[in-house]
Design an enzyme around this catalytic site. Structure first.
Site, PDB file in Angstrom:
ATOM      1  N   ASN A  39       1.362   1.930   6.988  1.00 20.88           N
ATOM      2  CA  ASN A  39       0.970   1.066   5.880  1.00 20.88           C
ATOM      3  C   ASN A  39       0.817   1.838   4.584  1.00 20.88           C
ATOM      4  O   ASN A  39       0.951   1.286   3.510  1.00 20.88           O
ATOM      5  CB  ASN A  39      -0.353   0.351   6.194  1.00 20.88           C
ATOM      6  N   ARG A  70       0.804  -1.229   0.000  1.00 18.38           N
ATOM      7  CA  ARG A  70       0.000   0.000   0.000  1.00 18.38           C
ATOM      8  C   ARG A  70       0.838   1.281   0.000  1.00 18.38           C
ATOM      9  O   ARG A  70       0.310   2.368  -0.164  1.00 18.38           O
ATOM     10  CB  ARG A  70      -0.957  -0.009   1.199  1.00 18.38           C
ATOM     11  N   GLU A 123      -7.843 -11.439  15.135  1.00 19.07           N
ATOM     12  CA  GLU A 123      -7.647 -10.522  14.020  1.00 19.07           C
ATOM     13  C   GLU A 123      -9.000  -9.986  13.546  1.00 19.07           C
ATOM     14  O   GLU A 123     -10.015 -10.690  13.608  1.00 19.07           O
ATOM     15  CB  GLU A 123      -6.913 -11.212  12.871  1.00 19.07           C
TER      16      GLU A 123
HETATM   17  C1  UD1 Z   1      -0.380  -7.338  12.915  1.00 19.22           C
HETATM   18  C2  UD1 Z   1      -0.969  -8.229  14.008  1.00 19.22           C
HETATM   19  C3  UD1 Z   1      -2.166  -7.510  14.629  1.00 19.22           C
HETATM   20  C4  UD1 Z   1      -1.706  -6.177  15.168  1.00 19.22           C
HETATM   21  C5  UD1 Z   1      -1.064  -5.339  14.067  1.00 19.22           C
HETATM   22  C6  UD1 Z   1      -0.456  -4.087  14.644  1.00 19.22           C
HETATM   23  C7  UD1 Z   1      -0.535 -10.503  13.284  1.00 19.22           C
HETATM   24  C8  UD1 Z   1      -1.102 -11.726  12.680  1.00 19.22           C
HETATM   25  N1  UD1 Z   1      -1.370  -9.477  13.425  1.00 19.22           N
HETATM   26  O1  UD1 Z   1      -1.343  -7.243  11.893  1.00 19.22           O
HETATM   27  O2  UD1 Z   1      -2.717  -8.282  15.666  1.00 19.22           O
HETATM   28  O3  UD1 Z   1      -2.812  -5.497  15.707  1.00 19.22           O
HETATM   29  O4  UD1 Z   1       0.004  -6.086  13.433  1.00 19.22           O
HETATM   30  O5  UD1 Z   1       0.115  -3.308  13.636  1.00 19.22           O
HETATM   31  O6  UD1 Z   1       0.648 -10.490  13.614  1.00 19.22           O
HETATM   32  N2  UD1 Z   1       5.809  -9.590   8.254  1.00 19.22           N
HETATM   33  C9  UD1 Z   1       6.866 -10.415   7.937  1.00 19.22           C
HETATM   34  N3  UD1 Z   1       6.609 -11.608   7.338  1.00 19.22           N
HETATM   35  C10 UD1 Z   1       5.351 -12.021   7.051  1.00 19.22           C
HETATM   36  C11 UD1 Z   1       4.274 -11.186   7.389  1.00 19.22           C
HETATM   37  C12 UD1 Z   1       4.525  -9.966   7.997  1.00 19.22           C
HETATM   38  O7  UD1 Z   1       8.013 -10.073   8.169  1.00 19.22           O
HETATM   39  O8  UD1 Z   1       5.217 -13.137   6.511  1.00 19.22           O
HETATM   40  C13 UD1 Z   1       6.093  -8.294   8.898  1.00 19.22           C
HETATM   41  C14 UD1 Z   1       5.612  -7.132   8.062  1.00 19.22           C
HETATM   42  O9  UD1 Z   1       6.677  -6.671   7.233  1.00 19.22           O
HETATM   43  C15 UD1 Z   1       5.253  -6.108   9.122  1.00 19.22           C
HETATM   44  C16 UD1 Z   1       4.848  -6.940  10.323  1.00 19.22           C
HETATM   45  O10 UD1 Z   1       5.365  -8.230  10.094  1.00 19.22           O
HETATM   46  O11 UD1 Z   1       6.359  -5.310   9.493  1.00 19.22           O
HETATM   47  C17 UD1 Z   1       3.335  -7.000  10.533  1.00 19.22           C
HETATM   48  O12 UD1 Z   1       2.728  -7.614   9.449  1.00 19.22           O
HETATM   49  P1  UD1 Z   1       1.344  -7.083   8.858  1.00 19.22           P
HETATM   50  O13 UD1 Z   1       0.952  -7.952   7.715  1.00 19.22           O
HETATM   51  O14 UD1 Z   1       1.410  -5.613   8.615  1.00 19.22           O
HETATM   52  O15 UD1 Z   1       0.353  -7.397  10.075  1.00 19.22           O
HETATM   53  P2  UD1 Z   1      -1.008  -6.669  10.406  1.00 19.22           P
HETATM   54  O16 UD1 Z   1      -2.049  -7.194   9.509  1.00 19.22           O
HETATM   55  O17 UD1 Z   1      -0.820  -5.223  10.463  1.00 19.22           O
HETATM   56 CA    CA Z   2       0.763  -3.601   9.690  1.00 13.89          CA
END
Ligand code: UD1
Ligand code: CA
Length: 454
Positions: A227, A15, A154
């Site tokens: 984001n 995004r 979630e």
């Molecule tokens: C996540 C949390 C949510 C929380 C929110 C706060 C989970 C499942 N959910 O959701 O409860 O309220 O953050 O901002 O954790 N990332 C990786 N590898 C992956 C997926 C993600 O490194 O396979 C990293 C992303 O780069 C990011 C972070 O993890 O920095 C969070 O991932 P994102 O997909 O943004 O989680 P949210 O949906 O925001």
């Molecule tokens: Ca996030």
């Protein structure tokens, strides 16, 4: 006790609509991930581990030896991301702090509280939560009757009742390492998205009767994750307010802090006044009792004490004390102005030293020059330092008087106490205490004056 942080930074950041990896987008002049690493430092004892994926090359290159990196490929969720650090950290750390690299406002003190909570916790997890009316898509916290956390739900799977919950998952956790590595392998694959959620580790612990503690943060601002570029601008504004407040509390005056832009690394001494519309960038250091601005940009420069810099642009410059500059002066790389130098409007100095007390009032260009103390540079003086191929030096002694509009054709030396006449084109060295003049205007003919129109 060994405490290691894992920063998650593998996600795509779709995004942001950018070719730059999300965590390298700058906030207050430093990549987001730099801020996250700063915050982590206070509460951890070991080199942090960053989980990289999308843009791994660029992120790894930026990190250098400030962190170890592990590659997550493909990206199968936050639980899967943490798992990638197991080989590196298993048996080597007691506690693991996990946070997301896109939350640059999270403070070191907050993570310290989180770690302190886990040190007292008999269970395997402590986490950060916040109570807010705007859920911003965060996971909802479900507590047990005894106040410990039962689960994180979630948003997209939450029931209408769960959606009403105001306590949210910030995305900062501290784990007992021994428990964590094992638990990660037991996290079920999410049936909807096929991912492994770190947040499901909470349910694993609570189902086994192990307490999960939550620390409720009181500053919602700290929890803003980036984001989109709209979030980025919110975070930028908040960070700038925070930086300015810290400087004000250290004794810097700001007439209008909202129009003062200071990057994260800048240092400013007390009793300096930052006027409106001023910018301090990069590795800039400003001493005490200066007045900066209004309308001034200073980048990678050093300013001593008691200087005035009005409506000017400085880059890679060094001002000693009591320098008086501007309006509309420009200092480029390697400009060094000694004590009590005066530089007025529309001057430019590059790669040159103006020794103490030099005066350069108006419209001059000084490049590749050394100018002795007490020398006066008349209006419109130019060092002609470039012959189309090479730069050449100019050396001017002490107490020289350079007449207005002198062209100093380099390489050139002018001895102490010398004078040049207005408009002189000086092509040869001038000995000490010598007056040179060039091409004075001659009378050619008498002119007829036209009668004035009525
Ligand atoms: C996540 C949390 C949510 C929380 C929110 C706060 C989970 C499942 N959910 O959701 O409860 O309220 O953050 O901002 O954790 N990332 C990786 N590898 C992956 C997926 C993600 O490194 O396979 C990293 C992303 O780069 C990011 C972070 O993890 O920095 C969070 O991932 P994102 O997909 O943004 O989680 P949210 O949906 O925001
Ligand atoms: Ca996030």
């Amino acid at each position: 006790m060994k405490i290691t942080a894992i920063l998650l930074a593998a996600g795509q950041g779709t995004r942001m609509k950018s070719s730059l990896p999300k965590v390298l987008h700058p906030v207050a002049g430093k990549p987001m991930i730099w801020h996250a690493l700063q915050a982590i430092r206070q509460s951890t004892t070991e080199t942090p581990v960053v989980v990289v994926g999308h843009g791994a090359g660029e992120v790894t290159q930026y990190l250098g030896d400030s962190a170890q990196t592990v590659l997550q490929e493909p990206q199968l969720g936050t639980g899967h991301a943490v798992m990638q650090a197991e080989a590196l950290l298993k048996g080597k750390t007691d506690l693991v702090v996990v946070c997301y690299a896109d939350m640059p406002l999270l403070r070191g003190d907050t993570l310290q509280k989180l770690v302190d909570t886990q040190k007292q916790n008999k269970g395997p997890i402590s986490m950060l939560t916040v109570i807010a009316d705007d859920p911003r898509g965060f996971g909802r916290i479900i507590r047990k009757d005894d106040g410990t956390v039962n689960a994180i739900v979630e948003e997209y799977v939450a029931t209408p009742e769960q959606l009403q919950v105001k306590e949210l998952n910030v995305g900062g956790y501290c784990f007992d390492a021994n428990w964590l590595w094992d638990a990660l392998h037991r996290i079920p694959q999410n049936p909807k998205k096929g991912e492994y959620y770190l947040t499901d580790a909470v349910e694993l612990a609570s189902a086994a009767g192990l307490p999960v503690h939550a620390t409720v943060m009181d500053d919602v601002e700290e929890t803003i994750g980036v984001n989109t570029r709209v979030h980025l601008s919110e975070v930028e504004a908040a960070m700038r307010r925070r930086i300015n407040q810290a400087h004000m509390l250290n004794g810097v005056t700001m007439i209008d802090p909202a129009s003062v832009y200071i990057e994260a690394d800048v240092k400013i001494g007390r009793d300096t006044v930052m006027m409106p519309n001023t910018y301090l960038f990069g590795a800039t250091e400003i001493g005490e009792g200066n007045v900066i601005g209004p309308n001034t940009i200073i980048r990678n420069s050093k300013v001593g004490n008691g200087c005035k810099v009005l409506s000017s642009d400085l880059e890679g410059a060094w001002l000693e004390d009591d320098v008086d500059m501007g309006p509309f002066a420009r200092l480029r790389k390697g400009a060094h102005l000694g004590n009590h130098v005066h530089m007025g409007n529309f001057g430019e100095v590059k790669d040159s030293h103006l020794a103490d007390g030099v005066k350069m009032g108006h419209f001059s260009y000084i490049g590749n020059a050394q100018i002795g103390s007490g020398t006066n540079i008349g209006a419109g003086t130019i060092t002609c330092n470039y012959d189309g191929e090479k730069k050449h030096p100019t050396e001017i002694g002490e107490d020289v008087f350079i007449g207005s509009d002198t062209m100093l054709v380099a390489p050139l030396k002018i001895g102490a106490g010398a004078r040049t006449g207005a408009g002189a084109v000086v092509t040869k060295n001038v000995p000490e205490d010598t007056l040179v003049v060039g091409m004075p205007a001659r009378a050619i003919r008498k002119l007829e004056r036209k009668p004035k129109k009525k």
